[in-house]
Structure formats: C-alpha cells, structure tokens
Design an enzyme around this catalytic site. Structure first.
Site, PDB file in Angstrom:
ATOM      1  N   TRP B 141       0.828  -1.213   0.000  1.00 43.24           N
ATOM      2  CA  TRP B 141       0.000   0.000   0.000  1.00 43.24           C
ATOM      3  C   TRP B 141       0.853   1.251   0.000  1.00 43.24           C
ATOM      4  O   TRP B 141       0.369   2.336  -0.290  1.00 43.24           O
ATOM      5  CB  TRP B 141      -0.954  -0.003   1.205  1.00 43.24           C
ATOM      6  CG  TRP B 141      -0.352   0.496   2.481  1.00 43.24           C
ATOM      7  CD1 TRP B 141       0.589  -0.131   3.242  1.00 43.24           C
ATOM      8  CD2 TRP B 141      -0.652   1.732   3.156  1.00 43.24           C
ATOM      9  NE1 TRP B 141       0.894   0.620   4.339  1.00 43.24           N
ATOM     10  CE2 TRP B 141       0.153   1.768   4.330  1.00 43.24           C
ATOM     11  CE3 TRP B 141      -1.518   2.799   2.912  1.00 43.24           C
ATOM     12  CZ2 TRP B 141       0.115   2.840   5.223  1.00 43.24           C
ATOM     13  CZ3 TRP B 141      -1.545   3.860   3.814  1.00 43.24           C
ATOM     14  CH2 TRP B 141      -0.731   3.877   4.948  1.00 43.24           C
ATOM     15  N   HIS B 252       2.175   8.822   8.208  1.00 37.57           N
ATOM     16  CA  HIS B 252       2.125   8.748   9.658  1.00 37.57           C
ATOM     17  C   HIS B 252       0.904   9.443  10.232  1.00 37.57           C
ATOM     18  O   HIS B 252       0.182   8.845  11.027  1.00 37.57           O
ATOM     19  CB  HIS B 252       3.417   9.179  10.340  1.00 37.57           C
ATOM     20  CG  HIS B 252       3.438   8.599  11.714  1.00 37.57           C
ATOM     21  ND1 HIS B 252       3.817   7.310  11.969  1.00 37.57           N
ATOM     22  CD2 HIS B 252       2.962   9.076  12.884  1.00 37.57           C
ATOM     23  CE1 HIS B 252       3.600   7.031  13.240  1.00 37.57           C
ATOM     24  NE2 HIS B 252       3.089   8.088  13.820  1.00 37.57           N
ATOM     25  N   HIS B 302       9.694   5.498   9.679  1.00 34.78           N
ATOM     26  CA  HIS B 302       9.286   4.383   8.831  1.00 34.78           C
ATOM     27  C   HIS B 302      10.395   3.983   7.866  1.00 34.78           C
ATOM     28  O   HIS B 302      10.252   3.017   7.136  1.00 34.78           O
ATOM     29  CB  HIS B 302       8.051   4.761   8.009  1.00 34.78           C
ATOM     30  CG  HIS B 302       6.836   4.975   8.849  1.00 34.78           C
ATOM     31  ND1 HIS B 302       5.982   3.959   9.180  1.00 34.78           N
ATOM     32  CD2 HIS B 302       6.349   6.079   9.448  1.00 34.78           C
ATOM     33  CE1 HIS B 302       5.003   4.434   9.937  1.00 34.78           C
ATOM     34  NE2 HIS B 302       5.204   5.717  10.113  1.00 34.78           N
ATOM     35  N   THR B 327       0.089   9.779  24.735  1.00 32.53           N
ATOM     36  CA  THR B 327      -0.635   8.507  24.683  1.00 32.53           C
ATOM     37  C   THR B 327      -0.711   7.904  26.081  1.00 32.53           C
ATOM     38  O   THR B 327      -1.752   7.381  26.497  1.00 32.53           O
ATOM     39  CB  THR B 327       0.049   7.525  23.716  1.00 32.53           C
ATOM     40  OG1 THR B 327       0.326   8.217  22.498  1.00 32.53           O
ATOM     41  CG2 THR B 327      -0.831   6.342  23.405  1.00 32.53           C
TER      42      THR B 327
END
Lengths: 182, 524
Positions: B141, B252, B302, B327
C-alpha cells in the site's frame, strides 16, 4: 441566529477549508525542492551538486595522509555492462587523481546512458570534489560499443580526520529508453 | 436557530426503497450507508487476509502464485485502511456528531452524500483492477517507486481511485469541521463537547492537511509513468527516497487518522460503564491535539534504513518516543476513570477494555521500533506486521466494534443479543492474539514481510498464526448475524439504553427519530 446566517458562515468556513486543502496539495509538490534544499544544507548532496564540476584550485597535497577511495558500480535497470577498472586506490588529500570505469552497451541498439553518483559515508560527500566526470553529461554509445569513462577528482584536504575510507558509487541508467507504456 | 430543514415533511419518513438511499441527505442515512459499506469492505479485505494466511499456513507455494500474493497484500491494506476503518469512522461521525452537539444535521448534507458515492465508486474502480491485464497493484500500500511503476494496465485506475477516495475523505473532513464549528447547539461550548466529537474535529484537520499531500505524491507517480517526468526516477535526476519521505509525511498522520476516532469512542464508553465522568477531560483533549501535532514530525521512523544522517535518526527516534507521553496520559486517564468506578462488563465495555490492553501492547512494540539500532533488525520483518496489526485490529477495529455495540440500540431501537455479542467478543479477543502474537516471534527470528514462501524454521508459528486468522475471520460472521438480528427486531431499547447514559444522544428516543434536534436542545 437565523438559518441564512448559518448558511453564510458555513459557506465561508467551507471555502477556507477548501483553500487549506489546496495549500496542502501545493505543499506536497513544494516538498520536492525542499528535499533538495535539505540535502544541500546537510551536506548529503543532491543530484545537481554531485554532478557539478568542482575546482581543485587552492588544493595542496598532504603527503603525510592517505585515504582509500573505493569504486563501485551498479546497473539498476539492466542494458549495460558497467564496472570500475580498479576497485580502489590510495590517495593523498589535496592531490588530483583520475579513475576509470568501463561501460558496454548491451541494449542491442545505439543509446545514451547517464551515471548517477553517490558518496559514502554521506558526510564525506562535500569533501569529494570532481573536476571532470563522465557523470556530468549523458554518454552516447553506438550499438555494442565499449569504452572507458574517466573521472578526475580531488579529496579535499579538510576531510575530517576520522574518515580514512570513502566509496564512490555510480548507478548507470539508460536515458534513451522511455518508461511506462510509451 | 429556526428550522433549517422545514421543507421536509416531518410527519412522513424518508422516501421508500432504493430512492431513499440514492437521494438522501439525512446524516443518519448517510452514516448508515458508510457503516454498511465499511462492513462490506471489512469482509472483502478480510477475505484477502484469509487467502494470505492460507498461503502462509505451510512453507512452499500452495494456493497463490507470488504475483497474486503481492496483489493480495496490497489490496488487503488499501481496502482495510481506506475502505474499512476510515469509512467506519466517517459513518460514526455522521451518525453521532450532530446528535452529540445538538445539531439537526451535518452542515453540508449534499456534499455528504456526494462524498459517500464517490467513495463507493472509488472502490468499485480499485477492485476492478483485478480484471485488468497485469492484475491489481502489487507494490504494497506504500506504492514505492520504482516497484509501483511496474504495475500493469491497472496503474492509472489505481491512482485515480486513490484520488477519488482522497477527495471523498477531504470532503467528509470539511463537513465535520463546519458542522462542529458552526452548528453546535447554543451553550455547547467546545470544552463541553463529547470526546468523540473532539477526536473527530482534530482528525478532520489531519485529513485536510495530509490527504492532499498523498494525492500530490501519487500524481507525481502518474506523471513519472506517463509523461516522463523524473520526480522519483534516478536516471532523470529524481530520487525514489523522496517518494518515501512524501508518502510517510502523509502516512504517519494517516495512522493517527485511523486511531484518534477510536480514542474518542473509548473515551465515551469507559465512563458509561464505570458510571463516572471521564477523568481529566481537558487533558484528554490536549493529548489528542498533541498526538496530532507530533504525527507531523515523526515520519522518517518508517524509513530509518534508507540511509540518514545520525542527527536525523536521533531526531526521529526522540520525536517518536515523545508520542508515548500524550498517549500515556490517555491510557492513564482511561484507567483512572475506572478507578473506584461501578464497573459493569457489557459488550461495548469488553471491547473497550480489550482495546486498552492490546492497543497499549501495540504501542510498546512501536517504541521498540523507534529505537534505530533495533529497527535495523526489525525493519520489514513480521515484527512490524505484528506491531501495526496490534494497533489497528485490537486497536482501531475493536474500538469500532465497541462503538457499534454501544450505539446500535440507539440506531435500531432494539437491544441486541447480549450472549451472542459476548461470544463474538471472547472469540475475537482470543483469536486476534493467536493470530498476531506469534508474528512478533517470527519477526524477531528474521522472517521478512510480504513474502509468499518462507524458510522451514518459521513453519510452526506461521501455522499457529493462520489458525488464529481463520478463527478470527469466522468469528466475525457472528458479528454480522448479530447486526442483522438487531436490525430486524429485539427487545425495545429505552432512550437512555445504558444505566448511566451521558450526552445528548441519549436524550432522544430509540430508535433515534429521522430528524433530531431541529429545535436546538438546552445545554446545562
């Protein structure tokens, strides 16, 4: 607040958001030159700077220091035989040298090749000065022609002390061959 | 506000039959269409995953040739990302945002309908590439050149379908922002707004910021392919690594586009079943905003292995690890919301709790991947596959299922079969771990991703993983059966549905009337 007011505010906010999306689209394309600028500032070098002639003026050989320059070659898309004549040489920073690659056209027709250089380690790139190089211009080859290609270079005497080995690598591409369905 | 939609005859429902779905501008109808579409795509993408795991059940090539295998991995990803998870969140936004903020409908109802049908058409186009000479895209992808430029006749169709789905997402995002900014009921200040709406407001800004960049990147691929430009063509002075930068600058934030609405959903569900308001509401809003901001400055993690100056590696490692802070705040606040709460474990809560545990686990493997020297080993292995499936499947997808179990009685007016839902939960929760946990081991042992065949030392864990995949896939049939049952009938749901409902959506009857809040509610 009336419905008409809300409709008007909705339209104006929508218009601003559409503009924002258009700005993002333009930013995507702006990343292309920004990428070159970034590579330039960090000294990695770009296709434009690595294939630009440098000058050896003002370089004085440093006889007491030697650096190993290694030569590698690759043909990512095929169609060529391409390799360095010598795998490596020992050089003095500040002194002008000449190295050779040998290329042979295997495409079965006359064609034009383009070499794309890169230097490793990356932070050595700005200290590797090419005064003449076959990578500065496209190279025309007749069918089955084989010939030697020269690069004249000087390793800058300012090369950081902890680098004693660097690699010059060329990828050789066919520029005559269109890509895609053409 | 006066009645904006006064031309509708409220006494009568929508038109009957197919005409209703083709012409509706009602946010609830469009929300339903998005959700049904997403479920269909979840099954199609799941079918591709089924074939991938069947091929990987044993070493050697059994059922798929390598070219088809690559098409499966690529289409699985494209469909799950753009066809299943994102449209599901858009469907929930359509249904719930107007009801949560006391608006009669979305701000731009006709654009809403247009963006849905654009999406449906985009996927018809994308799926049709299987019928083209050369087959569907097979580059992954991420569409990295030069590999993606080897796609056959499907190439322009795939790119065009990406343009269409991007346009659809951007329109959806604009609609959400305009609705939230302009259509809130009087007294519904931004900091009174439910966290699901908040998470979507921020997601919508992310979408507007990055979807066009992706559109730009694939446009450059298109011109490289057809018009001999050299954005990514090294022979012409371009650089394929540039594509990776542009792609991940989009990619991202894109992964946060898939997870932030999930955060919003979980932030609605945990308080309800803890019978306590969310702990640290403002911190939750601030954490979402921080994560959204950070998502723009971490993309190169990445692609640590492309060759990057040390300073760049350090920057992207540290900025990536920084994401663990907001987070962590969210995980802490969800946990603290449950602290001394009066907990009950209805299906939405079960899925939300599984989300909490398993998403955190996926987050931890993300931290491992953020460490450059470790990433050199993990890059492009099954460890990465395990990581992002943990954050996306028991992360985003579980949160979406939790949302369905939470709001479905409000949508249909019926309570669903609780026993069946708990079976669905336990089977999914167990099998998803059987499916993805062994992939950590495979990756650490060195199994590369995106390969149809593998060395025999990987055989055992691959077989376990495939068994988990078949179990997880089949468990989802229970989910579909349960939804069908709930739509057709069941015990009538009350307006509040749950013991401790909070928020405007629980003040309207179940099922929610076709038109709600035509007269703005009073906010206290």
């Amino acid at each position: 607040m009336s419905a008409a007011d809300t409709g008007k505010r909705n339209r104006s906010l929508t218009a601003r958001l559409v503009l924002m999306a258009a700005g993002s689209f333009a930013f995507g394309f702006a990343l292309v030159p920004l990428y070159d600028v970034f590579c330039e500032v960090t000294g990695i070098g770009t296709d434009k700077t690595l294939t630009r002639a440098g000058s050896a003026d003002g370089q004085v050989p440093v006889p007491g220091r030697t650096v190993v320059v290694e030569f590698t070659a690759s043909v990512p898309a095929g169609g060529w035989q391409f390799e360095p004549v010598a795998a490596s040489m020992e050089v003095h920073p500040g002194k002008l040298y000449e190295a050779h690659y040998r290329a042979r056209n295997l495409a079965g027709r006359a064609t034009t090749g383009q070499a794309v250089p890169s230097i490793s380690p990356m932070r050595a790139a700005r200290y590797f000065v090419k005064t003449e190089c076959f990578c500065f211009t496209p190279q025309h080859f007749a069918q089955d022609e084989e010939r030697e290609l020269a690069v004249r270079f000087v390793v800058d005497r300012e090369l950081p002390k902890n680098i004693d080995r660097l690699t010059l690598s060329y990828a050789f591409y066919d520029v005559g061959q269109a890509r895609g369905p053409g | 506000m006066s009645h904006a939609a006064s031309h509708d005859d409220h006494a009568n429902g929508p038109p009957k039959g197919i005409v209703r779905w083709l012409t509706t501008t009602n946010h609830k109808d469009i929300g339903t269409m998005y959700l049904v579409f997403s479920l269909m795509m979840f099954l199609v993408g799941g079918g591709f995953a089924f074939m991938i795991r069947a091929e990987l059940f044993q070493p050697g090539l059994q059922i798929l040739n390598p070219a088809v295998f690559n098409q499966m991995t690529t289409m699985h990803a494209l469909i799950m990302v753009f066809g299943a998870v994102m449209p599901a969140t858009v469907g929930l936004a359509n249904w719930m945002i107007p009801m949560q903020i006391g608006a009669a409908d979305m701000a731009l109802p006709r654009m809403n309908l247009f963006s849905f049908w654009l999406l449906a058409f985009a996927f018809l186009l994308l799926l049709s590439t299987f019928l083209m000479p050369g087959g569907a895209p097979a580059s992954g992808w991420t569409l990295y050149p030069p590999l993606v430029l080897q796609t056959g006749e499907a190439f322009p169709l795939a790119i065009f379908s990406i343009h269409l789905m991007g346009a659809s997402s951007i329109m959806g995002a604009i609609n959400v922002i305009v609705t939230i900014v302009n259509m809130r009921a009087p007294g519904m200040t931004l900091l009174k707004m439910p966290l699901f709406s908040w998470s979507w407001l921020i997601t919508a800004y992310l979408l507007i910021a990055v979807m066009p960049v992706f559109a730009g990147a694939v446009t450059m691929l298109l011109t490289d392919y057809f018009f001999h430009t050299s954005f990514f063509n090294a022979a012409g002075g371009g650089d394929p690594v540039l594509f990776q930068h542009v792609f991940w600058f989009f990619g991202h934030p894109e992964v946060y586009i898939m997870i932030l609405p999930a955060f919003g959903i979980v932030s609605e569900i945990i308080p309800t079943f803890s019978r306590k308001p969310i702990f640290g509401y403002e911190a939750m809003v601030f954490a979402i905003a921080s994560i959204a901001f950070l998502s723009f400055i971490v993309w190169a993690h990445h692609m640590f292995t492309v060759g990057m100056p040390l300073a760049g590696q350090l920057f992207f490692t540290l900025s990536t690890m920084l994401i663990a802070v907001p987070t962590g705040v969210k995980i802490f606040n969800w946990t603290t919301t449950m602290w001394r709460g009066s907990l009950s474990f209805e299906p939405p809560m079960l899925f939300a709790l599984a989300f909490l545990f398993l998403f955190t686990l996926g987050g931890f493997s993300g931290l491992m991947l953020a460490i450059v020297p470790a990433d050199y080993q993990y890059h492009d292995t099954y460890f990465v596959v395990a990581h992002f499936h943990y954050v996306l499947v028991p992360g985003s997808v579980f949160a979406l299922m939790a949302a369905v179990y939470y709001w479905m009685p409000k949508w249909t007016g019926h309570m669903y079969d609780m026993t069946l839902a708990k079976w669905h939960f336990w089977l999914s929760a167990i099998f998803v771990n059987v499916l993805f946990f062994p992939q950590h081991f495979l990756g650490l042992a060195g199994m590369p991703r995106r390969i149809p065949d593998y060395a025999s030392q990987f055989a055992d864990w691959n077989m376990v993983s495939s068994i988990g995949a078949f179990g997880f896939g089949l468990s989802q049939l229970l989910f579909i059966w349960l939804i069908v049952k709930c739509v057709r009938g069941g015990a009538p749901a009350t307006a509040g549905v749950w013991d401790w409902p909070h928020g405007l959506e629980w003040t309207v009857p179940s099922p929610a009337p076709y038109h709600t809040f035509e007269k703005a509610p009073e906010i206290h």
